[in-house]
Enzyme design. Structure first.
Site, PDB file in Angstrom:
ATOM      1  N   HIS A 118      41.531  33.228  41.198  1.00 32.62           N
ATOM      2  CA  HIS A 118      42.512  34.112  41.045  1.00 32.62           C
ATOM      3  C   HIS A 118      43.945  32.935  40.966  1.00 32.62           C
ATOM      4  O   HIS A 118      43.780  32.021  41.913  1.00 32.62           O
ATOM      5  CB  HIS A 118      43.062  35.025  41.800  1.00 32.62           C
ATOM      6  N   ARG A 160      31.753  42.396  40.370  1.00 35.77           N
ATOM      7  CA  ARG A 160      32.664  41.490  40.910  1.00 35.77           C
ATOM      8  C   ARG A 160      33.739  42.105  41.877  1.00 35.77           C
ATOM      9  O   ARG A 160      33.783  41.328  42.942  1.00 35.77           O
ATOM     10  CB  ARG A 160      33.737  40.930  39.337  1.00 35.77           C
ATOM     11  N   ARG A 216      33.118  36.705  36.383  1.00 32.95           N
ATOM     12  CA  ARG A 216      33.567  37.232  35.093  1.00 32.95           C
ATOM     13  C   ARG A 216      32.403  37.345  34.092  1.00 32.95           C
ATOM     14  O   ARG A 216      31.711  36.547  34.223  1.00 32.95           O
ATOM     15  CB  ARG A 216      34.631  36.910  34.623  1.00 32.95           C
ATOM     16  N   LYS A 223      39.209  31.228  33.597  1.00 31.44           N
ATOM     17  CA  LYS A 223      40.386  31.460  32.625  1.00 31.44           C
ATOM     18  C   LYS A 223      41.240  30.049  32.491  1.00 31.44           C
ATOM     19  O   LYS A 223      41.374  29.409  33.514  1.00 31.44           O
ATOM     20  CB  LYS A 223      40.986  32.574  33.019  1.00 31.44           C
ATOM     21  N   HIS A 249      32.469  44.196  35.577  1.00 36.29           N
ATOM     22  CA  HIS A 249      33.403  43.776  36.462  1.00 36.29           C
ATOM     23  C   HIS A 249      33.541  44.572  37.739  1.00 36.29           C
ATOM     24  O   HIS A 249      33.901  44.351  38.820  1.00 36.29           O
ATOM     25  CB  HIS A 249      34.903  44.266  35.771  1.00 36.29           C
ATOM     26  N   TYR A 285      42.498  43.801  47.180  1.00 34.23           N
ATOM     27  CA  TYR A 285      41.305  44.396  47.930  1.00 34.23           C
ATOM     28  C   TYR A 285      41.490  44.445  49.326  1.00 34.23           C
ATOM     29  O   TYR A 285      40.749  44.932  50.107  1.00 34.23           O
ATOM     30  CB  TYR A 285      40.306  43.034  47.687  1.00 34.23           C
TER      31      TYR A 285
END
Length: 299
Positions: free
Chosen positions: A271, A248, A149, A173, A245, A280
Site C-alpha cells: 500500500h 489477501r 494481489r 502497482k 482478494h 484493517y
C-alpha cells in the site's frame, strides 16, 4: 472518434512515462470511453478543448442515473482528471475542466475475510490427484501466506523466489518492487509443484520463468484464479462471497489480530498510503470487542 489520436497518445504516456500495468491502462481508457459514450448519447460532437466543468457535471449525473456505484464514479473521475492533465501537458487545453470535480463521498467498507479453519477447508478441498492439484494448493497458500494481489501471483517468477532466505520479490502497482516473507508451507508446495509437476510441462516460449502455468504451458490468467477460488468455495459449502482478494484481506486481518505492526503490514501489502492499510484496524477492534464480550466477567 474525434479524440482517438489523443487517446492513443494518452495510452503511450501511461505505459511509457507512468509505467502503469496493462490493467491500469485499460481502466483509464475505459473511463474516457464512458465520457465519449455520454456525448454520443446526447448526440453532441464534443471537441476536447471545448469540454467544460458543466459538461463533466452533467456526465457524472448521467452515470448516477445509470445506477453506477459511487466507488466506480470516483474511479471514473480520477481517470478523467489524469486524461485532462495529460492534455494540459500536451498543450491541447489550457485549463483542466475535471480539476474541480469532486468525487462522491465513499463509506469505508470492511472487506470480507475467512478464518483459518475456512482457509484450511479450501486448501483441503483441492483434489491433489488431478494434474493441477498441487499447483492449486500452492496458489492458495501463496495468496494467503503472502497477501498477494491476483495479478502479482500471475506474474510471480521462479527467479524471484529466494528459497534460502524465505522471501519472494513481486512487482506491484506502478511496477513497484517489494520483498515479502514466504512461509515454509508455501515454499514446500511450490517446490513440489516445480519439481514434480511443472517439470513435465511443455512450456511456451517466453513463459519459462513464470511459476504458475496453465495446461498449455503459459502463465495463468486472472480469470483462472477467480474461477478456482469460486469453485473451491462451492465445494466447501462456504456461504460467503469470496474472491482471490479475500485471501489477501484475510492475510492482513490475521496479522493485525495477531499484533503485527501496521507499517509492516503496509509494506507487505504494497500500500502506498498507510490509510489504506488502516481499514484493517477496524476489523481488529471488532475482534477485540468480541474477545471482551466472550471472556470478560463484566461484559
Amino acid at each position: 472518434m474525434l479524440w482517438q489520436s489523443y487517446i492513443n497518445g494518452f495510452k503511450s504516456y501511461l505505459k511509457l512515462e507512468r509505467s502503469l500495468s496493462a490493467n491500469s491502462v485499460y481502466a483509464y481508457l475505459s473511463d474516457i470511453d464512458k465520457l465519449a459514450q455520454y456525448f454520443i448519447s446526447i448526440q453532441k460532437q464534443a471537441k476536447l478543448e471545448d469540454i467544460g466543468i458543466s459538461d463533466l457535471k452533467q456526465f457524472i449525473s448521467w452515470l448516477n442515473e445509470l445506477g453506477m456505484l459511487p466507488s466506480t464514479q470516483a474511479r471514473v473521475i480520477s481517470g478523467l482528471k489524469a486524461f485532462f492533465n495529460y492534455l494540459l501537458l500536451e498543450e491541447v487545453i489550457i485549463v483542466n475542466p475535471a480539476e474541480l470535480i469532486e468525487a462522491p463521498k465513499l463509506g469505508r467498507k470492511l472487506p470480507d475475510t475467512l478464518n483459518i479453519n475456512e482457509i484450511n477447508s479450501i486448501i483441503d478441498a483441492v483434489d491433489a490427484s488431478k494434474p493441477e492439484g498441487m499447483r492449486n494448493k500452492a496458489i492458495i497458500e501463496v495468496l494467503y501466506g503472502c497477501g498477494l494481489r491476483v495479478s502479482e501471483l500471475c506474474e510471480l517468477k521462479i527467479s524471484n523466489i529466494y528459497t534460502q532466505i524465505e522471501f519472494i520479490k513481486v512487482i506491484g502497482k506502478g511496477n513497484k518492487e517489494r520483498l515479502i516473507p514466504i512461509g515454509t508451507t508455501a515454499l514446500k508446495l511450490i517446490n513440489i509443484y516445480l519439481n514434480k509437476v511443472r517439470v513435465h510441462a511443455n512450456i511456451k516460449k517466453g513463459n519459462e520463468d513464470f511459476v504458475f502455468l496453465n495446461r498449455f504451458g503459459a502463465k495463468l490468467s486472472r480469470i483462472t484464479i477467480f474461477n478456482l477460488i469460486k469453485t473451491l468455495a462451492v465445494v466447501t459449502g462456504l456461504k460467503k462471497t469470496i474472491s482471490p482478494h479475500t485471501l489477501r484481506h484475510s492475510f492482513a486481518t490475521h496479522l493485525i489480530e495477531g499484533g503485527a505492526d501496521l507499517r509492516a503490514v503496509q509494506e507487505m501489502l504494497g500500500h502506498s498510503s498507510i490509510t489504506t492499510t488502516e481499514i484493517y484496524t477496524h476489523i481488529d477492534r471488532d475482534y477485540l470487542r468480541g474477545v471482551i464480550t466472550q471472556y470478560h466477567p463484566r461484559s
